[in-house]
Design an enzyme around this catalytic site. Structure first.
Site, PDB file in Angstrom:
ATOM      1  N   SER A   1      -0.707   7.519   6.843  1.00  0.00           N
ATOM      2  CA  SER A   1      -1.856   8.219   7.444  1.00  0.00           C
ATOM      3  C   SER A   1      -3.120   7.927   6.654  1.00  0.00           C
ATOM      4  O   SER A   1      -3.082   7.260   5.620  1.00  0.00           O
ATOM      5  CB  SER A   1      -1.599   9.735   7.499  1.00  0.00           C
ATOM      6  OG  SER A   1      -1.763  10.303   6.227  1.00  0.00           O
TER       7      SER A   1
ATOM      8  N   ILE B   1       0.852  -1.199   0.000  1.00  0.00           N
ATOM      9  CA  ILE B   1       0.000   0.000   0.000  1.00  0.00           C
ATOM     10  C   ILE B   1       0.884   1.243   0.000  1.00  0.00           C
ATOM     11  O   ILE B   1       1.673   1.438   0.932  1.00  0.00           O
ATOM     12  CB  ILE B   1      -0.922   0.053   1.242  1.00  0.00           C
ATOM     13  CG1 ILE B   1      -1.756  -1.222   1.339  1.00  0.00           C
ATOM     14  CG2 ILE B   1      -1.831   1.285   1.201  1.00  0.00           C
ATOM     15  CD1 ILE B   1      -2.719  -1.261   2.521  1.00  0.00           C
TER      16      ILE B   1
ATOM     17  N   TYR C   1      -5.705  18.574  -9.564  1.00  0.00           N
ATOM     18  CA  TYR C   1      -5.949  17.355  -8.778  1.00  0.00           C
ATOM     19  C   TYR C   1      -7.025  16.496  -9.469  1.00  0.00           C
ATOM     20  O   TYR C   1      -6.867  15.281  -9.640  1.00  0.00           O
ATOM     21  CB  TYR C   1      -6.383  17.741  -7.361  1.00  0.00           C
ATOM     22  CG  TYR C   1      -6.846  16.590  -6.508  1.00  0.00           C
ATOM     23  CD1 TYR C   1      -5.936  15.653  -6.016  1.00  0.00           C
ATOM     24  CD2 TYR C   1      -8.198  16.421  -6.198  1.00  0.00           C
ATOM     25  CE1 TYR C   1      -6.360  14.589  -5.234  1.00  0.00           C
ATOM     26  CE2 TYR C   1      -8.630  15.363  -5.414  1.00  0.00           C
ATOM     27  CZ  TYR C   1      -7.708  14.447  -4.933  1.00  0.00           C
ATOM     28  OH  TYR C   1      -8.129  13.388  -4.169  1.00  0.00           O
TER      29      TYR C   1
HETATM   30  N1  LIG Z   1      -9.607  12.434   2.056  1.00  0.00           N
HETATM   31  C1  LIG Z   1     -10.525  12.515   1.104  1.00  0.00           C
HETATM   32  O1  LIG Z   1     -11.606  13.096   1.308  1.00  0.00           O
HETATM   33  C2  LIG Z   1     -10.281  11.883  -0.243  1.00  0.00           C
HETATM   34  C3  LIG Z   1     -11.345  11.889  -1.169  1.00  0.00           C
HETATM   35  C4  LIG Z   1     -11.137  11.303  -2.402  1.00  0.00           C
HETATM   36  C5  LIG Z   1      -9.925  10.689  -2.699  1.00  0.00           C
HETATM   37  N2  LIG Z   1      -8.910  10.707  -1.773  1.00  0.00           N
HETATM   38  C6  LIG Z   1      -7.647  10.060  -2.133  1.00  0.00           C
HETATM   39  O2  LIG Z   1      -7.277   9.152  -1.113  1.00  0.00           O
HETATM   40  C7  LIG Z   1      -5.874   8.932  -1.147  1.00  0.00           C
HETATM   41  C8  LIG Z   1      -5.323   8.961   0.266  1.00  0.00           C
HETATM   42  O3  LIG Z   1      -5.500  10.256   0.805  1.00  0.00           O
HETATM   43  P1  LIG Z   1      -5.866  10.549   2.317  1.00  0.00           P
HETATM   44  O4  LIG Z   1      -7.168  11.244   2.318  1.00  0.00           O
HETATM   45  O5  LIG Z   1      -5.699   9.344   3.149  1.00  0.00           O
HETATM   46  O6  LIG Z   1      -4.771  11.670   2.660  1.00  0.00           O
HETATM   47  P2  LIG Z   1      -3.519  11.692   3.639  1.00  0.00           P
HETATM   48  O7  LIG Z   1      -3.924  11.395   5.036  1.00  0.00           O
HETATM   49  O8  LIG Z   1      -2.855  12.992   3.365  1.00  0.00           O
HETATM   50  O9  LIG Z   1      -2.620  10.494   3.108  1.00  0.00           O
HETATM   51  C9  LIG Z   1      -1.918  10.602   1.895  1.00  0.00           C
HETATM   52  C10 LIG Z   1      -0.766   9.628   1.890  1.00  0.00           C
HETATM   53  O10 LIG Z   1      -0.023   9.846   0.670  1.00  0.00           O
HETATM   54  C11 LIG Z   1       1.339  10.018   1.004  1.00  0.00           C
HETATM   55  N3  LIG Z   1       2.076  10.886   0.092  1.00  0.00           N
HETATM   56  C12 LIG Z   1       1.772  12.124  -0.311  1.00  0.00           C
HETATM   57  N4  LIG Z   1       2.740  12.605  -1.112  1.00  0.00           N
HETATM   58  C13 LIG Z   1       3.678  11.628  -1.201  1.00  0.00           C
HETATM   59  C14 LIG Z   1       4.927  11.512  -1.863  1.00  0.00           C
HETATM   60  N5  LIG Z   1       5.460  12.504  -2.589  1.00  0.00           N
HETATM   61  N6  LIG Z   1       5.630  10.371  -1.724  1.00  0.00           N
HETATM   62  C15 LIG Z   1       5.160   9.377  -0.965  1.00  0.00           C
HETATM   63  N7  LIG Z   1       3.986   9.406  -0.323  1.00  0.00           N
HETATM   64  C16 LIG Z   1       3.261  10.537  -0.432  1.00  0.00           C
HETATM   65  C17 LIG Z   1       1.335  10.624   2.406  1.00  0.00           C
HETATM   66  O11 LIG Z   1       2.581  10.390   2.987  1.00  0.00           O
HETATM   67  P3  LIG Z   1       3.202  11.403   4.065  1.00  0.00           P
HETATM   68  O12 LIG Z   1       2.667  10.943   5.375  1.00  0.00           O
HETATM   69  O13 LIG Z   1       4.672  11.191   3.917  1.00  0.00           O
HETATM   70  O14 LIG Z   1       2.756  12.785   3.689  1.00  0.00           O
HETATM   71  C18 LIG Z   1       0.196   9.855   3.052  1.00  0.00           C
HETATM   72  O15 LIG Z   1       0.625   8.606   3.538  1.00  0.00           O
HETATM   73  C19 LIG Z   1      -5.313   9.991  -2.082  1.00  0.00           C
HETATM   74  O16 LIG Z   1      -4.993   9.400  -3.321  1.00  0.00           O
HETATM   75  C20 LIG Z   1      -6.447  10.976  -2.256  1.00  0.00           C
HETATM   76  O17 LIG Z   1      -6.411  11.615  -3.519  1.00  0.00           O
HETATM   77  C21 LIG Z   1      -9.066  11.283  -0.547  1.00  0.00           C
END
Ligand SMILES: NC(=O)c1ccc[n+]([C@@H]2O[C@H](COP(=O)([O-])OP(=O)(O)OC[C@H]3O[C@@H](n4cnc5c(N)ncnc54)[C@H](OP(=O)(O)O)[C@@H]3O)[C@@H](O)[C@H]2O)c1
Length: 290
Positions: free
Chosen positions: A22, A17, A173
């Protein structure tokens, strides 16, 4: 330690994964580990990564959780991640392309690529390619990519894929999340008959660290709406379903939310799908442009 016969049906399976430190990735890692899977998560920072691994082990009761460090915005690190994974594992049952971000200001990666495109689309594209033979060897196996309904109304601007002429954080995005869907459709077609399936999903609006890498309105908006959003565990539900359920193993080339296929707002755009694949091959040096 959870044995191969553990309840949950994921005993003996290896799951990778991205972005497991987070939010949705961490919650999915804990759920799949609790079902008996051996789970590898990626992170960028050793301290945060190791803390997340400890939490996932504690929450799942499964010790077989480990970390690989990789900044997915750097293609050499994506290649290093695939290499390290292969050194440690001889199978891959589920690859989850989850890591993603929204970026309010345009930033270029060390490879000279726009950051959102690099992390959200090109990294999954490259990583999947680099691990595809292992997935095929481990078939039946699955590739899952986390997209978003932010893709609605988005299209791929092939004339300005790097958003050099115009940059607006949320539309860019949305474009990358549309790219996740087109990638999945094309991958699914290419994988037909191999025993590897490819699907993607929208997790809902989920209370995570998403957008908090920014200052200003995007970060504030997500913070304000947090109390009304789903928990990471709820947000991970469709992902976990796609990764583990026997009936989801029969799906290929689908885009789901709440465990159901989302009816596409627009007809399938096969031309963009194939063009995006070719451009992505060039941008990841999997194919040299002619
Ligand atoms: N939250 C929402 O409402 C939502 C809705 C639709 C889709 N999504 C999608 O769900 C997915 C997960 O997001 P989340 O909501 O769980 O957000 P999140 O808590 O910010 O988690 C994002 C994860 O991606 C990692 N990441 C970001 N930039 C990176 C990089 N350059 N290299 C390696 N890892 C990186 C972060 O690692 P670090 O800890 O190192 O930053 C973190 O583990 C994303 O693809 C997002 O587009 C989220």
């Amino acid at each position: 330690m959870v044995s191969e016969s553990a309840n949950g049906g994921m005993g003996g399976k290896v799951v990778l994964i991205t972005g497991g430190t987070s939010g949705i990735g961490r919650a999915a890692a804990a759920a799949l580990a609790a079902m008996g899977a051996e789970v590898v998560v990626t992170g960028r920072d050793r301290e945060r990564g190791e803390a997340a691994v400890e939490e996932i082990r504690r929450d799942s009761g499964n010790e077989r959780v480990s970390l690989v460090l990789a900044d997915l915005s750097v293609q050499a690190e994506v290649r290093g991640l695939a290499e390290e994974f292969r050194e440690r594992h001889d199978r891959l049952d589920v690859l989850v392309n989850n890591a993603g971000l929204v970026q309010s200001r345009r930033v270029e990666t060390p490879d000279g690529l726009e950051l959102t495109l690099a992390v959200n689309h090109l990294a999954p594209f490259l990583l999947t390619d680099l691990l595809l033979d292992l997935l095929k060897k481990s078939a039946p196996s699955r590739v899952i990519t986390v997209s978003s309904e932010a893709r609605r109304g988005a299209s791929i601007d092939f004339d300005d894929l790097q958003s050099e002429r115009r940059y607006r954080g949320f539309p860019v995005y949305g474009m990358t999340k549309m790219a996740n869907i087109l990638f999945t459709y094309e991958l699914a077609e290419r994988l037909e008959g191999t025993g590897v399936v490819a699907n993607c999903l929208h997790p809902g609006a989920v209370s995570t660290n998403f957008a908090q890498n920014n200052r200003g309105p995007i970060a504030l908006l997500f913070r304000l709406f947090k109390p009304f959003m789903r928990s990471p565990e709820q947000g991970a539900d469709t992902l976990v379903y796609l990764a583990s359920s026997p009936e989801a193993g029969e799906l290929n080339g689908k885009y789901l939310t709440d465990r159901k296929e989302v009816s596409p707002a627009e007809p399938r755009d096969e031309t963009s799908q194939k063009r995006l694949w070719e451009v992505s091959e060039e941008l990841t040096y999997l194919k040299v442009a002619s």
